[in-house]
Design an enzyme around this catalytic site. Structure first.
Site, PDB file in Angstrom:
ATOM      1  N   LYS A  97       0.832  -1.197   0.000  1.00  0.00           N
ATOM      2  CA  LYS A  97       0.000   0.000   0.000  1.00  0.00           C
ATOM      3  C   LYS A  97       0.873   1.256   0.000  1.00  0.00           C
ATOM      4  O   LYS A  97       1.913   1.305   0.660  1.00  0.00           O
ATOM      5  CB  LYS A  97      -0.934  -0.012   1.210  1.00  0.00           C
ATOM      6  CG  LYS A  97      -1.965   1.116   1.219  1.00  0.00           C
ATOM      7  CD  LYS A  97      -2.909   0.969   2.400  1.00  0.00           C
ATOM      8  CE  LYS A  97      -3.902   2.116   2.497  1.00  0.00           C
ATOM      9  NZ  LYS A  97      -4.818   1.991   3.653  1.00  0.00           N
TER      10      LYS A  97
ATOM     11  N   MET B  17      -8.513   8.550   4.501  1.00  0.00           N
ATOM     12  CA  MET B  17      -9.704   8.835   5.293  1.00  0.00           C
ATOM     13  C   MET B  17     -11.007   8.597   4.538  1.00  0.00           C
ATOM     14  O   MET B  17     -12.017   9.227   4.817  1.00  0.00           O
ATOM     15  CB  MET B  17      -9.646  10.266   5.832  1.00  0.00           C
ATOM     16  CG  MET B  17      -8.562  10.483   6.873  1.00  0.00           C
ATOM     17  SD  MET B  17      -8.586   9.307   8.258  1.00  0.00           S
ATOM     18  CE  MET B  17     -10.213   9.579   8.938  1.00  0.00           C
TER      19      MET B  17
ATOM     20  N   SER C 155      -9.570   2.317   3.020  1.00  0.00           N
ATOM     21  CA  SER C 155      -8.630   3.064   2.213  1.00  0.00           C
ATOM     22  C   SER C 155      -7.609   2.198   1.469  1.00  0.00           C
ATOM     23  O   SER C 155      -6.870   2.704   0.625  1.00  0.00           O
ATOM     24  CB  SER C 155      -7.871   4.061   3.101  1.00  0.00           C
ATOM     25  OG  SER C 155      -7.087   3.389   4.069  1.00  0.00           O
ATOM     26  N   SER C 156      -7.574   0.894   1.749  1.00  0.00           N
ATOM     27  CA  SER C 156      -6.660   0.003   1.022  1.00  0.00           C
ATOM     28  C   SER C 156      -7.303  -0.388  -0.302  1.00  0.00           C
ATOM     29  O   SER C 156      -7.469  -1.574  -0.617  1.00  0.00           O
ATOM     30  CB  SER C 156      -6.336  -1.219   1.869  1.00  0.00           C
ATOM     31  OG  SER C 156      -5.771  -0.854   3.108  1.00  0.00           O
TER      32      SER C 156
ATOM     33  N   ILE D 150      -7.425   1.397  10.059  1.00  0.00           N
ATOM     34  CA  ILE D 150      -7.578   2.154  11.300  1.00  0.00           C
ATOM     35  C   ILE D 150      -9.051   2.280  11.698  1.00  0.00           C
ATOM     36  O   ILE D 150      -9.379   2.816  12.744  1.00  0.00           O
ATOM     37  CB  ILE D 150      -6.911   3.534  11.169  1.00  0.00           C
ATOM     38  CG1 ILE D 150      -6.534   4.111  12.534  1.00  0.00           C
ATOM     39  CG2 ILE D 150      -7.802   4.507  10.392  1.00  0.00           C
ATOM     40  CD1 ILE D 150      -5.609   5.303  12.470  1.00  0.00           C
ATOM     41  N   GLY D 151      -9.935   1.758  10.829  1.00  0.00           N
ATOM     42  CA  GLY D 151     -11.364   1.759  11.142  1.00  0.00           C
ATOM     43  C   GLY D 151     -12.138   0.778  10.285  1.00  0.00           C
ATOM     44  O   GLY D 151     -13.352   0.686  10.379  1.00  0.00           O
ATOM     45  N   GLY D 152     -11.399   0.062   9.424  1.00  0.00           N
ATOM     46  CA  GLY D 152     -12.013  -0.887   8.499  1.00  0.00           C
ATOM     47  C   GLY D 152     -11.324  -0.912   7.150  1.00  0.00           C
ATOM     48  O   GLY D 152     -11.802  -1.541   6.208  1.00  0.00           O
ATOM     49  N   SER D 153     -10.178  -0.254   7.031  1.00  0.00           N
ATOM     50  CA  SER D 153      -9.558  -0.002   5.732  1.00  0.00           C
ATOM     51  C   SER D 153      -8.928  -1.214   5.070  1.00  0.00           C
ATOM     52  O   SER D 153      -8.565  -1.148   3.892  1.00  0.00           O
ATOM     53  CB  SER D 153      -8.504   1.102   5.856  1.00  0.00           C
ATOM     54  OG  SER D 153      -9.124   2.347   6.066  1.00  0.00           O
TER      55      SER D 153
END
Length: 473
Positions: A93, A143, A168-169, A187-190
């Site tokens: 990434k 984000m 984001s990935s 960091i939240g589901g990425s």
């Protein structure tokens, strides 16, 4: 002996495209000299050249460098000096630094300064002989759960080019057909959201399990692969220690490749409702229900887990991250600020007038979320749930509802397990009637990353609706 003559001693053992082979299959073929790292790298390059104009998943694609590294790997195999992952194609990434490549973080607002060294995940794969072909795309500052970026071209979903891969990935998920190994961050589901929407396996490990630099609250790196076993093979490398991450866990030499598990008697919770955000799509609900029944039929004790995320928690997290983003954006010149994706800029500007007390309250809500996640799940060996309330959405949107005032309505199932440090994975649970992938989230107790891999492998073996990677004509 020249490299060209070495290559003639390797003959692909089947007509199957080596770009589709798993890591273990490639290592076995290399060891038996029925395929070579050069063969595999050329196959992936050919796949990239055919698919990338439509997917736009890559950044800093370097076929010449990859072939150079593949030839060096081939020499090591011929000399009996092969490394643990020698010759396996990989992507990294964009926000995970690789020496000599700029790290724009998905935004046109950052200067393109070449990275001085490999970040831990890239360093570990390179040390073990993986062939890094490219970086993969991400949205501005990571984000968004989207392939939309002010710096990268729009990344699309390989199952339906009109759809978003998630983020984001974003590129790591869309590029899963470009060889077996891909690394994302979460960091939240990425990791899990794009894995779900692109039909692959993605592991968000326990916080600190894989060293990362720079480290930050809840941020992890993890494997994104077509199979669970490929992710397990990556973990043998990615988890090795690195002093640059002061938040990393003590290193454990775990049996990552032992994926056997007895399901009988396991306590598995089913969290069907997130408690906040978008309503759950009926086809996703049905897929999770089928998974719960399959585990119960295999002897697991399956019970309901009530929703525990509240609006106050999610809004507090939103306040904190808006202000965190504005801290990065505020010092920019007007010209640079104008280069940021408008959705992200509008969202971040919502943090500039927050008081210190409001920001602190938002951060405290993340701690409340952490305690709630552990309290809700501690009775179970594993918890299963949807990854997201919806399947892949239109490619041009920044989020499923495309509203910067409601940016996190789709992360209610995933974000709490970043805050609680628990390992959580997305594994494909089937497809909608229109052919879009559905993800099943599998959550383990803190630090039981190996258990999550094992139960994910069990589900991968049980899932009846598995499909080959889509071909793009």
């Amino acid at each position: 002996m020249s490299t060209s003559s070495l290559s003639h001693r390797f003959t692909a053992e089947s007509s199957a495209d080596l770009a589709d082979w798993s890591g273990p299959e490639l290592l076995d073929a290399y060891a038996r000299k029925t395929a070579s790292p050069v063969d595999a790298t050329k196959a992936v390059i050919a796949r990239i050249e055919a698919y990338e104009p439509k997917l736009q998943a890559l950044y800093a694609f370097d076929p010449e460098g990859a072939l150079r590294d593949a030839r060096a790997s081939e020499q090591r195999w011929m000399k009996g000096e092969a490394k643990a992952l020698d010759g396996i194609p990989a992507t990294i990434k964009e926000n995970i630094a690789t020496k000599g490549t700029p790290v724009p973080l998905g935004t046109a607002a950052r200067p393109l300064v070449p990275a001085a060294q490999d970040a831990p995940a890239a360093a570990r794969l390179r040390e073990d002989g993986a062939v890094i072909l490219a970086k993969t795309t991400m949205p501005d500052y990571g984000m968004l759960s989207s392939g939309l970026s002010s710096f990268h071209p729009l990344t699309r979903n390989p199952w339906d080019l009109s759809k978003n891969p998630g983020g984001s990935s974003a590129g790591a998920a869309a590029a899963a057909g470009y060889g077996p190994f891909h690394v994302g961050t979460d960091i939240g589901g990425s990791i899990r959201l794009p894995a779900s929407w692109c039909g692959i396996f993605g592991l968000k490990p326990s916080f600190g399990r894989i060293p990362i630099d720079p480290a930050y609250y809840g941020r992890v790196a993890g494997p994104m692969t077509r199979t669970v076993r490929d992710a397990a093979l990556m973990m043998t490398s990615l988890t090795r220690p690195d002093m640059r991450d002061p938040t990393s866990l003590p290193y454990q030499e775990l049996p990552w490749l032992d994926l056997s598990i007895d399901i009988k008697g396991l306590r598995i919770g089913v969290m069907m409702e997130a408690g906040v955000g978008m309503p759950l799509d009926p086809e996703i609900r049905a897929a999770v229900e089928r998974a719960a029944k399959a585990f119960a039929d295999a002897g697991a004790i399956v019970e309901e887990v009530p929703a525990f995320i509240t609006r106050e928690m999610l809004d507090g997290l939103d306040d904190f991250w808006r202000q965190r983003a504005w801290t990065d954006i505020a010092p920019l010149s007007d010209e640079d600020r104008g280069r940021i994706l408008p959705y992200i800029l509008q969202w971040a500007e919502g943090g500039k007038d927050l008081s210190g007390a409001e920001v602190y309250s938002g951060m405290n809500q993340m701690m409340v979320m952490r305690h709630a996640a552990v309290a809700a799940t501690h009775r179970f060996d594993f918890v299963i749930s949807p990854v997201a309330p919806c399947v892949a959405y239109p490619a041009e949107l920044a989020s499923p509802i495309h509203d910067p005032e409601k940016p996190f309505e789709h992360i209610g199932y995933t974000v709490a397990f970043n805050m609680s440090d628990q390992p959580a994975a997305s594994v494909n649970a089937g497809f909608t009637k229109t052919g879009l992938p559905i993800g099943l989230q599998i959550v383990g107790r803190r630090f039981d990353d190996l258990g999550v891999l094992r139960i994910s492998q069990a589900w991968e073996d049980m899932c009846r609706d598995s499909r080959p990677w889509p071909k793009l004509a």
